[in-house]
Design a protein around this motif. Structure first.
Motif: not given
Length: 379
Positions: A343-355
């Motif tokens: 769950i942490a892996t998937l959730a954290s994998a969404i954030s880089p779209l902003a970069f």
């Protein structure tokens, strides 16, 4: 989850067995450094998705492409990120081949190898800095007998360890001495190309996003794509196509990760019906945005209209996906979060779209002016 099933079906139609092979591995293995997901992508026909059938590929529609990318993002966000870099580069090159003048014999020979041989194209354009234009040159090319010597670096560079070719932009003088943006096709095994560690985060570590350095790399003239006096809009068209494809596909990759989180909430029946309904509305709005953009591309959207539309798609989805991630993690609960790293892996994998470039702040004024009736002048 219905929309994710549609995406998985699209993936199976075009890359039979790929989704099953990916999900046979633990998610943490798929996302780890040294992950086999890119090799699986290659062996299941991934490189040919956006290669026209006349060049031996699948030549799928934009709609089919965003669905395949969403399925990959749900199974392996790292692979979806890497596949996006290959697919948008392929779309760019074949857009040039079909819309503009005939490619040279050398260019045609190279393009004809991509799908049949499973060649992977890395992108030397899209930087990891949000204020950086994806079209800004990251290398410098100087004239040499029969071609050019190229120097510079690209970091991060997804697919760095698996790429067969690096597509990069540079400024070269035209026949009148005026600097002109050109596209360079750099073979990965060319003398002077080297790889160096760069990506230190466990998030998206399977995308092979390390540094590629070029030191006096010789690129022959036939592997340089430039505008011509007979077709002055050639590279402008190419830049627009590249921008639209990149933003559309990269957004869909992150929608896939958010869709996987949402499906886990639905499968486990977490939260109230109204909570789950709110989550579905959010993620399906992002699906509708990316698929709507893809349908517009398939219908021929181009130029400023397409660029403005894809920016709206990307930034609206970016905001929605952040809310999806937060709510999905909350509904799945602390025990689920503690009990498994997935769950942490998937959730954290969404954030880089902003970069990914461009940034919301750098394009705000340009979009406001455009929607008020002015020209679209991106920084």
């Amino acid at each position: 989850m219905r929309s994710l099933d549609v995406a998985r079906d699209a993936c199976e139609r075009n890359h039979p067995g790929l989704y099953k092979a990916l999900t046979a591995l633990p998610l943490t293995e798929r996302e780890a450094p040294g992950s086999p997901v890119i090799d699986l992508f290659r062996t299941h026909g991934g490189p040919g998705l956006l290669v026209p059938s006349s060049f031996g590929g699948l030549g799928v529609s934009a709609l089919e492409a965003v669905r395949v990318t969403r399925a990959l993002g749900s199974a392996s966000p790292s692979l979806a990120a890497g596949a996006t870099m290959h697919n948008f580069s392929a779309a760019m090159l074949f857009e040039l081949a079909e819309r503009a003048a005939e490619p040279t014999e050398g260019q045609r020979a190279l393009l004809s190898r991509i799908a049949p041989e499973g060649l992977l194209l890395a992108s030397g354009w899209a930087e990891g800095r949000t204020e950086q234009s994806i079209l800004s040159p990251s290398v410098v090319a100087t004239p040499a007998p029969g071609g050019y010597l190229v120097n510079g670096a690209k970091k991060p560079c997804s697919l760095s360890a698996s790429m067969d070719m690096l597509t990069a932009s540079a400024f070269l003088p035209d026949e009148n001495g005026v600097p002109q943006l050109v596209i360079l096709l750099v073979p990965s095994d060319a003398e002077g190309v080297s790889l160096h560690p760069f990506w230190g985060s466990p998030v998206l570590a399977g995308a092979q996003s390390d540094e590629v350095r070029l030191h006096d790399v010789f690129v022959p003239e036939h592997l340089v794509i430039r505008a011509t006096p007979e077709d002055p809009g050639r590279l402008d068209d190419l830049q627009t196509a590249a921008f639209v494809w990149f933003e559309m596909l990269v957004t869909s990759a992150y929608v896939g990760a958010a869709s996987e989180l949402t499906e886990r909430v639905l499968t486990r029946g977490r939260g109230s019906v109204s909570d789950r309904g709110a989550l579905c509305v959010q993620v399906e709005s992002a699906v509708a945005l990316t698929e709507g953009m893809a349908r517009a591309v398939d219908a021929g959207a181009f130029g400023d209209e397409a660029v403005a539309a894809v920016l709206v798609t990307r930034f609206a989805a970016q905001k929605v996906l952040a809310a999806v991630s937060e709510l999905a993690v909350e509904l799945l609960g602390g025990i689920a979060f503690i009990g498994s790293p997935e769950i942490a892996t998937l959730a954290s994998a969404i954030s880089p779209l902003a970069f990914h470039p461009p940034s919301r702040t750098s394009t705000a004024e340009a979009l406001v002016d455009y929607f008020a009736g002015g020209p679209l002048l991106l920084p």
